[in-house]
Design an enzyme around this catalytic site. Structure first.
Site, short mmCIF file in Angstrom:
data_model
loop_
_atom_site.label_atom_id
_atom_site.label_comp_id
_atom_site.label_asym_id
_atom_site.label_seq_id
_atom_site.Cartn_x
_atom_site.Cartn_y
_atom_site.Cartn_z
N ASP A 7 52.43 46.64 20.41
CA ASP A 7 52.39 48.09 20.66
C ASP A 7 51.31 48.36 21.70
O ASP A 7 50.56 49.32 21.60
CB ASP A 7 52.09 48.84 19.36
CG ASP A 7 52.38 50.35 19.46
OD1 ASP A 7 53.13 50.76 20.38
OD2 ASP A 7 51.84 51.12 18.66
N ASP A 58 44.55 48.50 16.90
CA ASP A 58 45.86 48.92 16.38
C ASP A 58 46.85 47.76 16.34
O ASP A 58 47.87 47.76 17.03
CB ASP A 58 46.39 50.07 17.25
CG ASP A 58 47.41 50.92 16.50
OD1 ASP A 58 47.67 50.65 15.32
OD2 ASP A 58 47.96 51.85 17.12
N1 LIG Z 1 37.23 50.23 15.35
C1 LIG Z 1 37.27 51.40 15.99
N2 LIG Z 1 36.18 51.89 16.62
C2 LIG Z 1 36.23 53.08 17.26
N3 LIG Z 1 37.32 53.85 17.34
C3 LIG Z 1 38.44 53.43 16.74
C4 LIG Z 1 38.48 52.19 16.04
N4 LIG Z 1 39.73 52.04 15.54
C5 LIG Z 1 40.42 53.11 15.91
N5 LIG Z 1 39.67 53.96 16.63
C6 LIG Z 1 40.09 55.25 17.19
O1 LIG Z 1 41.11 55.78 16.39
C7 LIG Z 1 42.32 55.89 17.14
C8 LIG Z 1 43.51 55.51 16.27
O2 LIG Z 1 43.41 54.16 15.88
P1 LIG Z 1 44.70 53.24 15.84
O3 LIG Z 1 45.36 53.23 17.15
O4 LIG Z 1 44.31 51.93 15.26
O5 LIG Z 1 45.54 54.00 14.74
P2 LIG Z 1 47.00 54.63 14.76
O6 LIG Z 1 47.15 55.44 13.53
O7 LIG Z 1 47.98 53.57 14.96
O8 LIG Z 1 46.95 55.60 15.96
P3 LIG Z 1 48.12 55.97 16.93
O9 LIG Z 1 49.25 56.44 16.08
O10 LIG Z 1 47.47 57.07 17.74
O11 LIG Z 1 48.40 54.74 17.72
C9 LIG Z 1 42.13 54.97 18.32
O12 LIG Z 1 42.85 55.40 19.46
C10 LIG Z 1 40.65 55.03 18.58
O13 LIG Z 1 40.34 56.14 19.39
MG LIG Z 2 47.05 53.48 18.09
#
Ligand SMILES: Nc1ncnc2c1ncn2[C@@H]1O[C@H](COP(=O)(O)OP(=O)(O)OP(=O)(O)O)[C@@H](O)[C@H]1O
Ligand SMILES: [Mg+2]
Length: 331
Positions: free
Chosen positions: A259, A276
């Site tokens: 992804d 992610d």
């Molecule tokens: N370890 C981390 N440190 C700092 N920020 C983080 C971290 N993990 C996630 N984030 C923030 O949180 C957001 C969402 O995280 P992630 O992409 O893992 O989840 P998601 O629910 O799959 O989101 P999306 O549906 O937007 O892809 C990231 O874009 C980032 O900005």
């Molecule tokens: Mg994400």
């Protein structure tokens, strides 16, 4: 394990969660909810949650609260004890003491499939404290992973009782699915961290919650996503090299991100970090493995090209060829 052994399971999934990679919701729609980043539309209610959102988050928090009473100085005792732990050697900043307490600092980002919260874990009286990111997968009634189909090909659900629950989409099944994703992400991060891939350190997992190294500053400011940056040419080339190195490390493990986009890449003080990763794809076992690899490369190379990376440097075909030969066994 031969990939074809999974065929019956993957059919079950695609029949019941009718959304292949081609049928995913578009990224912009998914990004519009509740985020606080400068690469996204302004929220309509600044800094305030709607009542339903507030209730939902309260419920979510209760789900993750393992004790009834809150300790002095925190919202809950550290959940380290009893959690699945991250790989050793543990980084020096990790707090593993049982007397540590966790405090909720707020929501970093809400998404369709998971919410990311900021947590402070500290050892009272010692001054030792660390900020962590808690990614909580949702098991809500109508929540539907874009990743529930396709990606699961080549994976295995061990017990038929679980398989039936998933297919029937009972509450148990929905929760199981959320837990399966948290488990998949924790497993992928653990494996990748061990081989030195640039990913956040996976601190622990409890049920549907994965706690991660927080990439950002100690005041809780998160590292920007690649998508928010407009790097100068030298920085852009450097970030591209870091991207190719990261993808080669994954490919060395036979994996594709699955992804990949400029929204799932953070840049923390110049260092590029992939995030992610629950849907990480086994390029060999998944019949669509090479397609996933291809799409990842197209997405990320497209972002670099749009930012002005010279075509000879950021050639997607050349990168794909390298990744495929790295990921697939010769012959
Ligand atoms: N370890 C981390 N440190 C700092 N920020 C983080 C971290 N993990 C996630 N984030 C923030 O949180 C957001 C969402 O995280 P992630 O992409 O893992 O989840 P998601 O629910 O799959 O989101 P999306 O549906 O937007 O892809 C990231 O874009 C980032 O900005
Ligand atoms: Mg994400």
């Amino acid at each position: 394990m031969h990939p074809h052994e999974y065929d019956d399971l993957s059919h079950d999934f695609s029949d019941n969660f009718a959304a292949g990679p081609g049928a995913r919701r578009s990224r912009p729609g998914r990004r519009n909810r509740g985020s606080r980043f400068d690469d996204e539309p302004e929220p309509t209610r600044r800094g305030r949650l709607t009542e339903s959102e507030r209730l939902r988050l309260a419920e979510r928090r209760e789900e993750h609260q393992d004790t009834a009473g809150a300790p002095a100085g925190g919202d809950r005792w550290s959940t380290w004890d009893g959690a699945e732990h991250g790989p050793e050697p543990h980084p020096p900043w990790l707090i593993t003491e049982l007397a540590a307490v966790d405090t909720e600092l707020g929501v970093l980002k809400t998404g369709k499939e998971a919410d990311v919260h900021l947590i402070r874990r500290e050892l009272p009286g010692t001054g030792r404290r660390v900020v962590l990111a808690a990614k909580r997968y949702r098991a809500a009634e109508h929540r539907m992973f874009h990743r529930d189909a396709g990606y699961l090909e080549g994976r295995r659900v061990r017990r038929s009782r679980e398989m039936r629950a998933l297919n029937a989409r009972t509450a148990f099944g929905r929760n199981l699915l959320a837990e399966q994703w948290s488990s998949a992400e924790f497993g992928a991060l653990t494996r990748l961290w061990r081989v030195g891939a640039p990913v956040p350190y996976p601190v622990q997992r409890v049920g549907t919650e994965v706690m991660l190294e927080f990439l950002g500053e100690s005041d809780g400011t998160a590292a920007p996503r690649l998508a928010a940056l407009r790097p100068d040419p030298n920085t852009l080339a450097d970030l591209w090299h870091q991207t190719t190195a990261a993808l080669l490390t994954l490919a060395g493990e036979g994996l594709a991100h699955g992804d990949l986009s400029a929204y799932n890449v953070l840049v923390h003080r110049g260092r590029l970090v992939l995030i992610d990763l629950p849907q990480v794809v086994d390029v060999v076992a998944n019949p669509q493995g090479v397609e996933f690899l291809h799409r990842d490369v197209r997405n990320i190379a497209g972002w670099f090209a749009a930012r002005g990376l010279p075509a000879d440097l950021g050639d997607p075909d050349a990168l794909l060829a390298r990744l495929v030969s790295e990921a697939l066994p010769a012959g």
